[in-house]
Scaffold this motif. Structure first.
Motif, mmCIF file in Angstrom:
data_model
loop_
_atom_site.group_PDB
_atom_site.id
_atom_site.type_symbol
_atom_site.label_atom_id
_atom_site.label_comp_id
_atom_site.label_asym_id
_atom_site.label_seq_id
_atom_site.Cartn_x
_atom_site.Cartn_y
_atom_site.Cartn_z
ATOM 1 N N LEU A 45 5.138 -4.578 -3.628
ATOM 2 C CA LEU A 45 4.251 -5.644 -3.161
ATOM 3 C C LEU A 45 2.892 -5.077 -2.776
ATOM 4 O O LEU A 45 1.857 -5.648 -3.111
ATOM 5 N N GLU A 46 2.889 -3.944 -2.111
ATOM 6 C CA GLU A 46 1.631 -3.312 -1.707
ATOM 7 C C GLU A 46 0.795 -2.945 -2.927
ATOM 8 O O GLU A 46 -0.414 -3.170 -2.959
ATOM 9 N N SER A 47 1.437 -2.423 -3.947
ATOM 10 C CA SER A 47 0.747 -2.073 -5.188
ATOM 11 C C SER A 47 0.182 -3.311 -5.877
ATOM 12 O O SER A 47 -0.951 -3.305 -6.374
ATOM 13 N N GLU A 48 0.957 -4.390 -5.881
ATOM 14 C CA GLU A 48 0.496 -5.630 -6.510
ATOM 15 C C GLU A 48 -0.700 -6.214 -5.747
ATOM 16 O O GLU A 48 -1.670 -6.663 -6.354
ATOM 17 N N LEU A 49 -0.650 -6.174 -4.422
ATOM 18 C CA LEU A 49 -1.769 -6.665 -3.618
ATOM 19 C C LEU A 49 -3.023 -5.850 -3.884
ATOM 20 O O LEU A 49 -4.116 -6.399 -4.030
ATOM 21 N N LYS A 50 -2.866 -4.550 -3.959
ATOM 22 C CA LYS A 50 -4.006 -3.668 -4.221
ATOM 23 C C LYS A 50 -4.605 -3.968 -5.596
ATOM 24 O O LYS A 50 -5.826 -4.059 -5.741
ATOM 25 N N SER A 51 -3.754 -4.143 -6.583
ATOM 26 C CA SER A 51 -4.210 -4.445 -7.941
ATOM 27 C C SER A 51 -4.984 -5.759 -7.979
ATOM 28 O O SER A 51 -6.043 -5.858 -8.608
ATOM 29 N N VAL A 52 -4.467 -6.770 -7.310
ATOM 30 C CA VAL A 52 -5.134 -8.080 -7.283
ATOM 31 C C VAL A 52 -6.494 -7.951 -6.613
ATOM 32 O O VAL A 52 -7.491 -8.489 -7.106
ATOM 33 N N GLN A 53 -6.558 -7.245 -5.502
ATOM 34 C CA GLN A 53 -7.822 -7.107 -4.784
ATOM 35 C C GLN A 53 -8.849 -6.326 -5.590
ATOM 36 O O GLN A 53 -10.034 -6.636 -5.557
ATOM 37 N N GLU A 54 -8.393 -5.318 -6.333
ATOM 38 C CA GLU A 54 -9.316 -4.490 -7.115
ATOM 39 C C GLU A 54 -9.956 -5.241 -8.266
ATOM 40 O O GLU A 54 -11.119 -5.032 -8.576
ATOM 41 N N ASP A 55 -9.194 -6.109 -8.930
ATOM 42 C CA ASP A 55 -9.776 -6.807 -10.077
ATOM 43 C C ASP A 55 -9.799 -8.319 -9.891
ATOM 44 O O ASP A 55 -9.709 -9.074 -10.842
#
Length: 116
Positions: A45-55
């Protein structure tokens, strides 16, 4: 009139974007404050949140508006977010999560014929 339609569309988009930003903030709080502090594994979940925020700037609003809707904890996230400032609740949360974790089993060793 056309300007009224455009204004209403922009207001709807703005409202959707604001709701999604708030959802991201609540989920980030859930991950960092509630899960990490209690030692829960939320790497995916943390990785998915980071990915969403980055792009986020590259994604369409219609695509992100329903993101994370299938997340089982999502209905509880606003409630937890509202309790983020309560030190008493955070202590209780950590204690409850620690008690709920399975206790690792120590390996059982049996003596072999050579050891006897």
């Amino acid at each position: 009139s056309k300007p009224d339609i455009i204004r209403k569309d922009l207001e709807a988009c703005s409202s959707s974007l604001s709701a999604f930003d708030h959802k991201l903030a609540m989920l980030q709080c859930y991950v960092s404050l509630f899960c990490r502090s209690a030692g829960l594994e939320v790497d995916e979940l943390e990785s998915e949140l980071k990915s969403v925020q980055e792009d986020l700037g590259k994604r369409k609003l219609i695509d992100v508006a329903s993101m994370f809707e299938g997340l089982a904890v999502l209905p509880l996230v606003p409630w937890l977010y509202d309790l983020r400032g309560s030190e008493v609740f955070l202590q209780l949360w950590t204690q409850i999560v620690q008690q709920a974790k399975p206790v690792p089993q120590e390996p059982v060793f049996t003596e072999t014929a050579e050891e006897q």
